[in-house]
Design an enzyme around this catalytic site. Structure first.
Site, PDB file in Angstrom:
ATOM      1  N   CYS A  42       0.833  -1.211   0.000  1.00  0.00           N
ATOM      2  CA  CYS A  42       0.000   0.000   0.000  1.00  0.00           C
ATOM      3  C   CYS A  42       0.860   1.252   0.000  1.00  0.00           C
ATOM      4  CB  CYS A  42      -0.975  -0.066   1.174  1.00  0.00           C
ATOM      5  SG  CYS A  42      -1.121   1.386   2.202  1.00  0.00           S
ATOM      6  N   CYS A  45       1.081   3.357   3.074  1.00  0.00           N
ATOM      7  CA  CYS A  45       1.849   2.705   4.148  1.00  0.00           C
ATOM      8  C   CYS A  45       3.337   2.901   3.909  1.00  0.00           C
ATOM      9  CB  CYS A  45       1.537   1.210   4.213  1.00  0.00           C
ATOM     10  SG  CYS A  45      -0.213   0.875   4.423  1.00  0.00           S
ATOM     11  N   ARG A 376      33.233  -1.818  24.062  1.00  0.00           N
ATOM     12  CA  ARG A 376      33.930  -0.757  23.322  1.00  0.00           C
ATOM     13  C   ARG A 376      35.150  -1.289  22.563  1.00  0.00           C
ATOM     14  NH1 ARG A 376      35.103   4.271  25.700  1.00  0.00           N
ATOM     15  NH2 ARG A 376      34.051   5.238  23.954  1.00  0.00           N
ATOM     16  N   HIS A 387      36.224   8.165  10.991  1.00  0.00           N
ATOM     17  CA  HIS A 387      35.917   9.597  11.125  1.00  0.00           C
ATOM     18  C   HIS A 387      37.173  10.414  10.839  1.00  0.00           C
ATOM     19  CE1 HIS A 387      31.826   9.246  12.524  1.00  0.00           C
ATOM     20  NE2 HIS A 387      32.151   8.469  13.543  1.00  0.00           N
ATOM     21  N   HIS A 424      23.966  -4.450   8.641  1.00  0.00           N
ATOM     22  CA  HIS A 424      23.277  -3.186   8.910  1.00  0.00           C
ATOM     23  C   HIS A 424      23.953  -2.024   8.201  1.00  0.00           C
ATOM     24  CE1 HIS A 424      21.641  -5.042  12.805  1.00  0.00           C
ATOM     25  NE2 HIS A 424      20.636  -4.879  11.963  1.00  0.00           N
ATOM     26  N   TRP A 447      29.038  10.807  10.170  1.00  0.00           N
ATOM     27  CA  TRP A 447      28.546  11.270  11.475  1.00  0.00           C
ATOM     28  C   TRP A 447      27.068  10.913  11.660  1.00  0.00           C
ATOM     29  CZ3 TRP A 447      24.848  15.334  11.331  1.00  0.00           C
ATOM     30  CH2 TRP A 447      24.374  15.736  12.589  1.00  0.00           C
ATOM     31  N   ASN A 451      25.287   8.149  14.200  1.00  0.00           N
ATOM     32  CA  ASN A 451      24.199   8.464  15.140  1.00  0.00           C
ATOM     33  C   ASN A 451      23.009   7.539  14.948  1.00  0.00           C
ATOM     34  OD1 ASN A 451      25.113  10.333  16.940  1.00  0.00           O
ATOM     35  ND2 ASN A 451      24.563  12.113  15.678  1.00  0.00           N
ATOM     36  N   ARG A 452      22.736   7.142  13.697  1.00  0.00           N
ATOM     37  CA  ARG A 452      21.685   6.152  13.455  1.00  0.00           C
ATOM     38  C   ARG A 452      21.963   4.874  14.239  1.00  0.00           C
ATOM     39  NH1 ARG A 452      18.110   6.125   8.998  1.00  0.00           N
ATOM     40  NH2 ARG A 452      17.300   8.246   9.053  1.00  0.00           N
ATOM     41  N   LYS A 469      25.025   5.280  24.940  1.00  0.00           N
ATOM     42  CA  LYS A 469      24.912   5.744  23.560  1.00  0.00           C
ATOM     43  C   LYS A 469      24.122   7.054  23.564  1.00  0.00           C
ATOM     44  CE  LYS A 469      26.424   2.003  21.213  1.00  0.00           C
ATOM     45  NZ  LYS A 469      27.601   1.685  22.043  1.00  0.00           N
ATOM     46  N   TRP A 472      25.307  12.174  19.217  1.00  0.00           N
ATOM     47  CA  TRP A 472      26.607  12.783  19.453  1.00  0.00           C
ATOM     48  C   TRP A 472      26.882  13.891  18.441  1.00  0.00           C
ATOM     49  CZ3 TRP A 472      31.221  13.592  17.069  1.00  0.00           C
ATOM     50  CH2 TRP A 472      32.379  13.677  17.870  1.00  0.00           C
TER      51      TRP A 472
END
Ligand code: FAD
Length: 516
Positions: A42, A45, A376, A387, A424, A447, A451-452, A469, A472
């Site tokens: 749909c 949706c 960690r 980064h 992912h 970045w 964050n996601r 978490k 950030w």
């Protein structure tokens, strides 16, 4: 499976309903439930699904009190469930009170608007409409009074009480109360501007505003940049003594076995350490890559890109750079189409014969230390490394905006040991990497995707309770990075985030403490 064909996945912080779990989820549940009944074909949706996903991220902390679920009524297996709940059109959203009975059909949201804020308000209204069985995990949401505050510390075992002063129409107090629901040692109450006693006692003139109230009647204003929900929640979740609750304690003792305790290295939480970056290289080059006996085809191309990006942009000490450059030129000259890890390792270690070229052995985590050995460390280092590399490519004027990110993508896909992580990450890449069209948008892309991931992992077992978490950087680290829209919803100020990242991860800000 039906779940995979639907519009949501297990990583959306949305419970995926099926005939197997629907009863446990909706009948006699201790949390209220919001359920979207949809059909994957749909169009409405599909258009609504990003809103529902953002809503799930926005209220993920509320889960013990009210949880979001979805079910794909187009999946053959689910048809009967949707018929039983008398679903006629898609999408339909229904609210189920905590402790709903088997015959409850839920309360449909009528004419709901398709934005996170009004859906969230609607959910709070419904939550407050519980007449009998209040969800046990849900703190009181009604306004407090001077009388309750006077005896608060006699009846509640917490050190921090936050009072949010606001007018009757404002939802902020209730939102922050729910945002803090999974945190120990802090309670939040809303106080209406009409509660003259408390307003006068604390001298409150601004609505909304937030005060910390202590046993004995002392109080201080909670300092925030902007008087808005996210700013209050950020600040309160990180007050001294406030920790996320409800972690299984047996988990930690299990991991204590077989680890040599290293001494804790004090560090500055808002700085990048070369020791973490070198430790990441050690683990990546000597341990993770060693899992591949031979590199050929796609794996060989990925290895070459990775090493070439390191040789170009890693802001390392001269000895380390000499090593990376040696390995790189050897690799790029390789033409047989196949190399063994042993051959790679020979170059890595025997470059010691080349004067002043070496990568230190072993790991010395500093900014990536965890409160337990399984927290960690390496994955933290991987994020830091990339980064730094995107920032370095930006400041040295690389020519291809995607050079570093596609090296990272290939590394993660071919070599990163955490396979669900790789999956992912690849999904995010496919969804949005095409947005990157400049070196600075590459910095911002990494970045925002990070964050996601932080959002998805909030409250996960892999979250170090000592390093929660967060989205950030926090307002303490960069207040100008945060702002609010006209309607009070949080907004990142990207014009400020970019210079912050460029400076935070720049080679000149990297600390060299703890290097051998
Ligand atoms: P990390 O998230 O590792 O961050 C390291 C440091 O980077 C932080 O301490 C902070 O200083 C800084 N930082 C935080 N956020 C940002 C940001 N948005 N931008 C810039 N810097 C930031 N774990 C899972 O359980 N499931 C997964 O699916 C998963 N996927 C992953 C995918 C990738 C590609 C990587 C590298 C890791 C993944 N992990 C996953 C691991 C997880 O993301 C963390 O690395 C791990 O839980 C350690 O967390 P941390 O507290 O050290 O912070």
């Amino acid at each position: 499976s039906a779940a995979e064909a639907g519009l949501y996945t297990a990583s959306d912080q949305i419970l995926l309903l099926s005939p197997g779990n629907v009863e446990a989820a909706l009948i006699n549940s201790t949390a209220a439930m919001v359920v979207e009944f949809y059909a994957s074909w749909c169009g409405h949706c599909i258009a609504f699904s990003p809103v529902y996903k953002s809503l799930a991220r926005d209220i993920k902390e509320w889960k013990p009190a009210v949880n979001l679920a979805a079910i794909d009524c187009a999946a053959e297996d689910n048809r009967k469930v949707c018929t039983n709940y008398r679903i006629r059109g898609y999408p339909t959203i229904k609210f189920f009170h905590a402790y709903s009975k088997a015959d409850s059909a839920g309360l449909a949201f009528k004419d709901f608007s398709r934005d996170v804020r009004s859906l969230r308000h609607k959910i709070m209204d419904k939550l407050e409409s519980h007449v009998e069985a209040w969800p046990p995990a849900c703190p009181p949401l009604e306004p407090t009074s001077q009388a309750e505050i006077d005896i608060f510390f006699e009846t509640n075992n917490v050190q921090n009480l936050a009072l949010i002063f606001e007018d009757a129409k404002s939802y902020i107090g209730r939102e922050v109360t729910l945002d803090l629901l999974q945190f120990e040692n802090v309670a939040v109450r809303r106080v209406l501007n009409t509660e003259a006693g408390l307003v006068t006692k604390l001298g409150v003139t601004e609505f909304p505003s937030c005060y910390l109230y202590y046993p004995g009647g002392n109080f201080t204003r909670l300092p925030v940049n902007i008087e808005a929900r996210t700013f209050y929640s950020y600040a309160l979740q990180r007050l001294p003594g406030v920790v996320r609750s409800g972690r299984p304690p047996s988990f930690t003792t299990f991991f204590h076995i077989n680890t040599t305790e290293e001494p804790w290295r004090p560090f500055n939480k808002s700085r990048v350490y070369m020791s973490d970056l070198e430790s990441t290289l050690h683990y990546s080059l000597r341990v993770e890559l060693a899992a591949q006996p031979v590199f050929k085809g796609e794996a060989l191309r990925s290895l070459k890109k990775y090493i070439s990006v390191l040789a170009k942009y890693f802001p390392g000490r001269p000895v380390v750079m000499n090593l990376l450059k040696t390995v790189n030129s050897w690799l790029q000259n390789e033409t047989s189409g196949q190399i063994s890890y042993e051959a790679f390792k020979d170059i890595l270690e025997n470059s010691a014969q080349i004067p002043n070229a070496a990568l230190p052995e072993g790991v010395r985590w500093v900014g990536c230390q965890g409160s337990q050995p399984h927290f960690r460390r390496y994955p933290c280092g991987v994020w830091m490394l990339f980064h730094v590399l995107t920032v370095q490519a930006n400041s040295t004027g690389g020519s291809d905006p995607l050079e570093v990110l596609s090296a990272m993508r290939n590394y993660v896909q071919n070599f990163f040991g955490c396979r669900p992580c790789a999956e992912h990450f690849e999904n995010m890449v496919m969804e949005s990497l095409m947005e990157v069209n400049s070196l600075s948008s590459a910095v911002l892309w990494l970045w925002s995707r990070h964050n996601r991931v932080n959002n998805r992992l909030t409250g996960a077992l892999s979250e170090d309770p000592k390093f929660p978490k967060i989205q950030w950087p926090s307002p303490e680290m960069c207040s100008a990075c945060h702002t609010v829209k006209e309607n009070g919803e949080h907004r990142w100020n990207r014009e400020q985030v970019l210079p912050f990242l460029l400076s935070y991860f720049s080679s000149s800000s990297i600390l060299t403490d703890y290097l051998e």
